[in-house]
Scaffold this motif. Sequence first.
Motif, PDB file in Angstrom:
ATOM      1  N   MET A  97       0.973  -0.906   0.046  1.00  0.00           N
ATOM      2  CA  MET A  97      -0.062  -0.428  -0.108  1.00  0.00           C
ATOM      3  C   MET A  97       0.718   1.150   0.002  1.00  0.00           C
ATOM      4  N   GLN A  98       0.311   2.303  -1.033  1.00  0.00           N
ATOM      5  CA  GLN A  98       0.696   3.327  -0.695  1.00  0.00           C
ATOM      6  C   GLN A  98       1.199   4.411   0.691  1.00  0.00           C
ATOM      7  N   LYS A  99       2.191   5.079   0.434  1.00  0.00           N
ATOM      8  CA  LYS A  99       2.467   5.780   1.776  1.00  0.00           C
ATOM      9  C   LYS A  99       0.603   6.953   1.309  1.00  0.00           C
ATOM     10  N   PRO A 100      -0.257   7.268   2.775  1.00  0.00           N
ATOM     11  CA  PRO A 100      -0.941   7.519   2.796  1.00  0.00           C
ATOM     12  C   PRO A 100      -1.303   9.457   2.727  1.00  0.00           C
ATOM     13  N   VAL A 101      -2.387   9.934   1.723  1.00  0.00           N
ATOM     14  CA  VAL A 101      -1.872  11.163   1.530  1.00  0.00           C
ATOM     15  C   VAL A 101      -3.290  11.936   2.550  1.00  0.00           C
ATOM     16  N   SER A 102      -3.110  12.960   3.394  1.00  0.00           N
ATOM     17  CA  SER A 102      -4.085  13.929   4.439  1.00  0.00           C
ATOM     18  C   SER A 102      -4.964  14.367   3.962  1.00  0.00           C
ATOM     19  N   ILE A 103      -6.223  14.364   4.485  1.00  0.00           N
ATOM     20  CA  ILE A 103      -7.311  15.397   3.392  1.00  0.00           C
ATOM     21  C   ILE A 103      -7.620  16.831   4.742  1.00  0.00           C
ATOM     22  N   THR A 104      -6.576  17.161   4.574  1.00  0.00           N
ATOM     23  CA  THR A 104      -5.876  18.917   5.873  1.00  0.00           C
ATOM     24  C   THR A 104      -6.920  19.754   5.822  1.00  0.00           C
ATOM     25  N   ALA A 105      -7.877  19.870   4.749  1.00  0.00           N
ATOM     26  CA  ALA A 105      -9.107  20.964   5.014  1.00  0.00           C
ATOM     27  C   ALA A 105     -10.378  20.292   3.139  1.00  0.00           C
ATOM     28  N   ILE A 106     -11.801  20.799   4.310  1.00  0.00           N
ATOM     29  CA  ILE A 106     -12.329  19.934   3.114  1.00  0.00           C
ATOM     30  C   ILE A 106     -13.740  21.220   2.873  1.00  0.00           C
ATOM     31  N   SER A 107     -14.371  22.234   2.250  1.00  0.00           N
ATOM     32  CA  SER A 107     -15.137  22.911   2.103  1.00  0.00           C
ATOM     33  C   SER A 107     -15.646  22.881   0.712  1.00  0.00           C
ATOM     34  N   SER A 108     -17.132  23.531   1.541  1.00  0.00           N
ATOM     35  CA  SER A 108     -18.072  23.215   0.094  1.00  0.00           C
ATOM     36  C   SER A 108     -18.855  25.009  -0.266  1.00  0.00           C
ATOM     37  N   VAL A 109     -19.828  25.138  -0.866  1.00  0.00           N
ATOM     38  CA  VAL A 109     -20.316  25.405  -1.135  1.00  0.00           C
ATOM     39  C   VAL A 109     -21.982  25.231  -1.686  1.00  0.00           C
ATOM     40  N   SER A 110     -23.226  24.435  -1.360  1.00  0.00           N
ATOM     41  CA  SER A 110     -24.285  23.656  -1.535  1.00  0.00           C
ATOM     42  C   SER A 110     -24.893  23.791  -0.598  1.00  0.00           C
ATOM     43  N   PRO A 111     -26.547  23.606  -1.354  1.00  0.00           N
ATOM     44  CA  PRO A 111     -28.076  24.084  -0.444  1.00  0.00           C
ATOM     45  C   PRO A 111     -27.918  23.273   1.138  1.00  0.00           C
ATOM     46  N   LEU A 112     -26.048  22.669   1.741  1.00  0.00           N
ATOM     47  CA  LEU A 112     -26.551  22.315   2.693  1.00  0.00           C
ATOM     48  C   LEU A 112     -25.708  23.197   3.855  1.00  0.00           C
ATOM     49  N   GLY A 113     -25.650  24.611   3.084  1.00  0.00           N
ATOM     50  CA  GLY A 113     -24.956  25.805   4.007  1.00  0.00           C
ATOM     51  C   GLY A 113     -23.303  26.173   4.062  1.00  0.00           C
ATOM     52  N   ILE A 114     -22.743  26.670   4.671  1.00  0.00           N
ATOM     53  CA  ILE A 114     -22.342  27.749   4.321  1.00  0.00           C
ATOM     54  C   ILE A 114     -20.325  27.645   5.114  1.00  0.00           C
ATOM     55  N   ASN A 115     -20.664  26.793   6.554  1.00  0.00           N
ATOM     56  CA  ASN A 115     -19.065  26.027   6.645  1.00  0.00           C
ATOM     57  C   ASN A 115     -19.992  24.269   7.138  1.00  0.00           C
ATOM     58  N   SER A 116     -18.534  23.280   7.635  1.00  0.00           N
ATOM     59  CA  SER A 116     -19.081  22.456   7.929  1.00  0.00           C
ATOM     60  C   SER A 116     -19.865  22.597   9.264  1.00  0.00           C
ATOM     61  N   ALA A 117     -20.257  23.411  10.180  1.00  0.00           N
ATOM     62  CA  ALA A 117     -21.303  23.330  11.094  1.00  0.00           C
ATOM     63  C   ALA A 117     -22.472  23.034  10.251  1.00  0.00           C
ATOM     64  N   SER A 118     -22.711  24.140   9.840  1.00  0.00           N
ATOM     65  CA  SER A 118     -24.433  24.042   9.123  1.00  0.00           C
ATOM     66  C   SER A 118     -24.338  23.056   8.410  1.00  0.00           C
ATOM     67  N   VAL A 119     -23.723  21.930   7.157  1.00  0.00           N
ATOM     68  CA  VAL A 119     -24.065  21.412   6.445  1.00  0.00           C
ATOM     69  C   VAL A 119     -24.139  20.177   6.948  1.00  0.00           C
ATOM     70  N   TRP A 120     -23.106  19.743   8.586  1.00  0.00           N
ATOM     71  CA  TRP A 120     -23.384  18.985   9.811  1.00  0.00           C
ATOM     72  C   TRP A 120     -24.897  19.524  10.443  1.00  0.00           C
ATOM     73  N   GLY A 121     -25.274  19.858  10.992  1.00  0.00           N
ATOM     74  CA  GLY A 121     -26.280  20.120  10.857  1.00  0.00           C
ATOM     75  C   GLY A 121     -27.843  19.779  10.616  1.00  0.00           C
ATOM     76  N   ASN A 122     -27.377  19.880   8.695  1.00  0.00           N
ATOM     77  CA  ASN A 122     -28.636  19.663   7.890  1.00  0.00           C
ATOM     78  C   ASN A 122     -28.469  18.019   7.478  1.00  0.00           C
ATOM     79  N   TYR A 123     -27.129  17.501   8.184  1.00  0.00           N
ATOM     80  CA  TYR A 123     -27.326  15.803   7.779  1.00  0.00           C
ATOM     81  C   TYR A 123     -28.516  15.414   8.329  1.00  0.00           C
ATOM     82  N   LEU A 124     -27.626  16.309   9.574  1.00  0.00           N
ATOM     83  CA  LEU A 124     -28.617  14.877  10.978  1.00  0.00           C
ATOM     84  C   LEU A 124     -30.325  15.526  10.967  1.00  0.00           C
TER      85      LEU A 124
END
Length: 386
Positions: free
Chosen positions: A1-28
Amino acid sequence: MQKPVSITAISSVSPLGINSASVWGNYLNSESCIAEREFGTTRAFVSGLSPVEVKKVALLRESDIKYKSLDNSVLYALCASRDAVEQAGWGKGTSFGINIGSSRGATGLFEKYHRDFLESGKTGTLASPTTTLGNISSWVGHDLQTDGPQISHSITCSTALHALLNGIAWIRAGMADKFLTGGSEAPLTPFTIAQMKALKVYAREAAEGYPCRALDMEKKSNTMVLGEGAGVACLEEGKKDNALAYVEGIGYATEVLQHNISISTEADCFQKSMKMALDTVSPEEVDAIVMHAPGTIKGDLSEYNAIRKVFGDRMPALTTNKWKIGHSFGASGMLSLELAVLMLRNQEFIPVPFGLKQKTPQKLEKILVNAVGFGGNAVSVLLSGK
């Protein structure tokens, strides 16, 4: 297996909101973001940005005279990318590559310029530069002032995850230390809606309040719904202390075309891509899969059959986000990846509120994410939280 790669940030613009807190809150919550809107002479179910995000994009457009002529697909990518690099701590002067693609590109501007041409026989000065696929990554590069490579591509609905594969390839080849990867799509336009309806795959009603019945294996008609947005992830080599999740495996495959949008009954492309992503990882170690599952009868079933072929009786928990936010074409794979990262971080599985009966996983250590484009161009990405 090759060396892992880190995801050090992820961000979106979607119907779910403007930050990870609002995105997660909408998924709940189990409410869909899909609603019916008018498009020219017809109506259609779509999933559009929230009013807060529409305002955010409008403010960005007005912030620079050069941005006023850009398509929404570019502006969505700019918004998501600014947030992602800030999360990752990639300050001014940081060198990183960019690969942000799109399935349709500047759909809104294409339709506008083409309409103007039919009416006057002429087109605007900026028609060409603002409708090229390459202008997404190049404008993001301009906005963030990085001197790394700036790449765009279109591999239909697997575009965003192909961008991630490309970023990983550059990092593992030693040609870059960091890469910003993702996809952006602004397809809620009359002509694009008409194209999807012509394919006979579009939702016509809201059964039990859910127009898109992704992962409902009992549905009798196709229920795909279009959504809009952008999603990007910051990638860095190795296991970083600030990583949100790690990419442990990647897989990709294609199928022999039978027609323009074909996929085999048991999605041979997904079987191959999932096996490649798993590599030396036992299938029993995978706790969940975020499926592509567009809400069409054949699309959902063929991917499910492929998963059964690979995992047998030890099926992971299956989910998708298309029932909630629709199908955002080239951006959809990164929005699925975002859901997987959030589930790993919060140690909570987000189910589809109808359809499959399955056990909820007690732990989430490894999650597989799938995406596939027209013609069976599949990508699978294995994520871990450790």
